[in-house]
Design an enzyme around this catalytic site. Structure first.
Site, PDB file in Angstrom:
ATOM      1  N   TYR A  69       3.980   6.265  -1.527  1.00 34.49           N
ATOM      2  CA  TYR A  69       3.269   6.308  -2.804  1.00 34.49           C
ATOM      3  C   TYR A  69       2.751   7.711  -3.103  1.00 34.49           C
ATOM      4  O   TYR A  69       2.853   8.186  -4.234  1.00 34.49           O
ATOM      5  CB  TYR A  69       2.127   5.288  -2.808  1.00 34.49           C
ATOM      6  CG  TYR A  69       2.579   3.860  -2.574  1.00 34.49           C
ATOM      7  CD1 TYR A  69       3.762   3.373  -3.130  1.00 34.49           C
ATOM      8  CD2 TYR A  69       1.839   2.999  -1.793  1.00 34.49           C
ATOM      9  CE1 TYR A  69       4.180   2.070  -2.904  1.00 34.49           C
ATOM     10  CE2 TYR A  69       2.249   1.687  -1.563  1.00 34.49           C
ATOM     11  CZ  TYR A  69       3.427   1.235  -2.124  1.00 34.49           C
ATOM     12  OH  TYR A  69       3.840  -0.054  -1.904  1.00 34.49           O
ATOM     13  N   GLU A  98      -2.577  -1.692  -4.595  1.00 34.57           N
ATOM     14  CA  GLU A  98      -3.382  -1.718  -3.374  1.00 34.57           C
ATOM     15  C   GLU A  98      -2.405  -1.759  -2.209  1.00 34.57           C
ATOM     16  O   GLU A  98      -1.356  -2.383  -2.299  1.00 34.57           O
ATOM     17  CB  GLU A  98      -4.289  -2.955  -3.285  1.00 34.57           C
ATOM     18  CG  GLU A  98      -5.372  -3.021  -4.325  1.00 34.57           C
ATOM     19  CD  GLU A  98      -4.929  -3.733  -5.588  1.00 34.57           C
ATOM     20  OE1 GLU A  98      -5.557  -3.515  -6.637  1.00 34.57           O
ATOM     21  OE2 GLU A  98      -3.943  -4.488  -5.555  1.00 34.57           O
TER      22      GLU A  98
END
Length: 149
Positions: free
Chosen positions: A114, A102
């Site tokens: 990411y 998260e």
């Protein structure tokens, strides 16, 4: 840059880095967990000061990235990418089917990192972060353990 597993001797340096960035984490307690993987990045192996660290938990066939932290003076210099690449390798060695994390919706730099590593967004956790009520973007990277990708 050297990335290696955290040892008990690293806990003070990691705790200081957490304090510097306002992150609540007890590195010694995490180190005691059999399912936790903690990696530290430093300029050289003998250097006591961490440039950053990563914490992930293994659950069944998944690796969940709990924390990725870079010293403010070393951000945007490859420390986070190096730590994430090491976590991806850890996931592959453990034959994880996927890696989850998260990230704060406002953390565009982390989201871009990411995504560049192959993670994709799959959901939003509303008001996930208690300190600001900020949403969390849920991200996943699927690994094919048979092909090694």
């Amino acid at each position: 840059m050297i990335i290696e597993p955290v040892t008990p001797g690293d806990c003070d340096g990691v705790a200081a880095l957490c304090e510097l960035t306002g992150t609540e984490l007890d590195p010694a307690a995490e180190l005691a967990k059999g399912y936790a993987s903690i990696l530290v990045a430093r300029e050289e192996s003998a250097s006591p000061e961490p440039l950053g660290f990563a914490l992930a938990w293994t659950a069944a066939d998944e690796l969940h990235v709990i924390q990725l932290l870079t010293h403010p003076a070393y951000r945007r210099k490859g420390v986070g990418r190096g730590l994430m690449n090491a976590l991806l390798e850890c996931g592959r060695r453990r034959q994880a089917r996927r890696i989850l994390l998260e990230v704060r919706r406002s953390n565009r730099a982390a989201i871009a990192l990411y995504q560049s590593l192959g993670f994709r967004s799959f959901g939003v956790r509303r008001r996930y972060y208690a300190d600001t009520d900020e949403d969390a973007v849920e991200m996943v990277l699927s690994l094919d353990t048979e092909l090694g990708v």
